[in-house]
Scaffold this motif. Structure first.
Motif, PDB file in Angstrom:
ATOM      1  N   GLU A  67       0.835  -1.199   0.000  1.00 25.59           N
ATOM      2  CA  GLU A  67       0.000   0.000   0.000  1.00 25.59           C
ATOM      3  C   GLU A  67       0.872   1.252   0.000  1.00 25.59           C
ATOM      4  O   GLU A  67       1.735   1.438   0.856  1.00 25.59           O
ATOM      5  N   GLN A  68       0.647   2.139  -0.953  1.00 25.64           N
ATOM      6  CA  GLN A  68       1.461   3.340  -1.077  1.00 25.64           C
ATOM      7  C   GLN A  68       0.864   4.490  -0.270  1.00 25.64           C
ATOM      8  O   GLN A  68      -0.349   4.668  -0.209  1.00 25.64           O
ATOM      9  N   ASP A  84      -8.231  16.623  -3.434  1.00 25.96           N
ATOM     10  CA  ASP A  84      -8.429  15.808  -4.625  1.00 25.96           C
ATOM     11  C   ASP A  84      -7.830  16.439  -5.875  1.00 25.96           C
ATOM     12  O   ASP A  84      -7.578  15.749  -6.867  1.00 25.96           O
ATOM     13  N   THR A 144      -3.777  15.448  -5.244  1.00 24.67           N
ATOM     14  CA  THR A 144      -3.350  14.054  -5.252  1.00 24.67           C
ATOM     15  C   THR A 144      -3.306  13.476  -6.664  1.00 24.67           C
ATOM     16  O   THR A 144      -2.804  12.361  -6.852  1.00 24.67           O
ATOM     17  N   GLY A 183      -1.273   6.695  -8.037  1.00 29.69           N
ATOM     18  CA  GLY A 183      -1.072   5.359  -7.487  1.00 29.69           C
ATOM     19  C   GLY A 183      -1.085   5.301  -5.976  1.00 29.69           C
ATOM     20  O   GLY A 183      -1.172   4.219  -5.377  1.00 29.69           O
ATOM     21  N   VAL A 184      -1.020   6.448  -5.325  1.00 31.80           N
ATOM     22  CA  VAL A 184      -1.009   6.498  -3.860  1.00 31.80           C
ATOM     23  C   VAL A 184      -2.416   6.215  -3.325  1.00 31.80           C
ATOM     24  O   VAL A 184      -3.399   6.785  -3.799  1.00 31.80           O
ATOM     25  N   GLU A 185      -2.490   5.370  -2.307  1.00 33.27           N
ATOM     26  CA  GLU A 185      -3.777   4.939  -1.768  1.00 33.27           C
ATOM     27  C   GLU A 185      -4.164   5.656  -0.470  1.00 33.27           C
ATOM     28  O   GLU A 185      -5.345   5.839  -0.190  1.00 33.27           O
ATOM     29  N   ARG A 186      -3.180   6.016   0.316  1.00 27.32           N
ATOM     30  CA  ARG A 186      -3.456   6.677   1.598  1.00 27.32           C
ATOM     31  C   ARG A 186      -2.731   8.017   1.630  1.00 27.32           C
ATOM     32  O   ARG A 186      -1.537   8.084   1.348  1.00 27.32           O
ATOM     33  N   TRP A 187      -3.462   9.069   2.023  1.00 25.48           N
ATOM     34  CA  TRP A 187      -2.873  10.412   2.029  1.00 25.48           C
ATOM     35  C   TRP A 187      -2.906  11.049   3.412  1.00 25.48           C
ATOM     36  O   TRP A 187      -3.861  10.865   4.181  1.00 25.48           O
ATOM     37  N   GLU A 223     -10.698  13.334   2.093  1.00 27.13           N
ATOM     38  CA  GLU A 223     -10.462  11.949   2.495  1.00 27.13           C
ATOM     39  C   GLU A 223      -8.981  11.804   2.807  1.00 27.13           C
ATOM     40  O   GLU A 223      -8.166  11.469   1.951  1.00 27.13           O
ATOM     41  N   GLU A 254      -6.042  10.686   6.044  1.00 27.12           N
ATOM     42  CA  GLU A 254      -5.911   9.894   7.264  1.00 27.12           C
ATOM     43  C   GLU A 254      -5.374  10.679   8.441  1.00 27.12           C
ATOM     44  O   GLU A 254      -5.635  10.335   9.587  1.00 27.12           O
TER      45      GLU A 254
END
Length: 261
Positions: free
Chosen positions: A85-86, A135, A138, A143-147, A167, A169
């Motif tokens: 996970e990136q 948004d 990003t 390809g990044v899943e968590r920011w 959205e 974290e």
């Protein structure tokens, strides 16, 4: 009919008033132009990035540096590239600080943890003139899943506002604080202060702590000052710095790595 109340006299009076109003208007417009010109000149003369620190990142084979529409992008390369996970971190610069000034301090999290970092480049070098949402930033690394969001000084205030409707974290405050209430968001928040910060005092961070979630983590880097979060030289009104840039990077990287894990 007296001469004062004659049509000719009234026309003269009206003409005089119009000239006065025009003169006042032109004077106000001239003053406004001077203010705007002065502000633009001030905003477009940011604290520049230290050349040596910047070149060190460009010479690091584990990091790819590129200029994109969204800002300055740092990506891991080779063994430093993230597996699984990136994770990405958007960094909002402080007021009138060149985005490139954060390259070295942010490079550690890229090299050691494989995190993708995007440093924004706000209009006029002021975060509050950048109205883009997360948004719209990003897209630089789809390809990044968590920011996560981070911000230095005024950039931290802006990051808090962005986090409220995004959205994301977590939020990282670098010599900064929130002006809006994030206490009920459930976000992971890391507040990193500098012991000798002359611009964002520890008391201010403490006084605004209730705007953050109850489990927010507060850390103070000893010997650091406000400008230590970047590499752009001394800043007016700041305290004394007693640690090196490399020492600052090491401590900041460790704190960021623990958060993103």
């Amino acid at each position: 009919m007296t001469s004062e109340s004659s049509p000719t006299a009234r026309r003269r009076t009206a003409s005089t008033r119009r000239r006065r109003v025009r003169a006042i208007g032109l004077g106000a417009l001239g003053a406004l132009i001077v203010v705007i010109f002065g502000f633009t000149l001030w905003a477009n003369s940011p604290y520049r990035a230290d050349r040596t620190a910047t070149l060190e990142v460009f010479g690091n084979p584990a990091i790819s540096v590129s200029t994109v529409d969204e800002g300055v992008l740092l990506e891991p390369v080779g063994d430093a590239a993230a597996t699984g996970e990136q994770v990405g971190l958007v960094v909002v610069p402080g007021a009138r600080v060149d985005a490139w000034a954060y390259l070295y301090q942010m490079s550690g999290i890229v090299e050691q943890s494989g995190v993708t970092v995007l440093i924004t480049r706000p209009p006029l070098n002021l975060a509050f003139f950048d109205l883009r949402g997360l948004d719209e930033l990003t897209t630089a690394a789809p390809g990044v899943e968590r920011w996560f969001l981070a911000g230095h000084s005024l950039g931290g205030v802006r990051a808090c506002l962005m986090a409220q409707d995004a959205e994301v974290e977590g939020v990282v405050l670098l010599g900064s604080y929130c002006a809006n209430d994030l206490s009920d968001t459930g976000l992971a928040v890391l507040s990193v202060a500098a012991e000798n910060d002359g611009l964002t005092e520890l008391e201010t961070i403490s006084d605004t702590a209730d705007l953050l979630p109850g489990d927010a983590r507060f850390e103070v880097i000893e010997g650091a000052n406000h400008a230590a979060f970047g590499d752009y030289g001394p800043q007016s009104g700041d305290g004394e710095r007693t640690i090196t840039s490399a020492q600052m990077r090491e401590q900041l990287t460790a704190l960021l790595a623990e958060l993103v894990r």
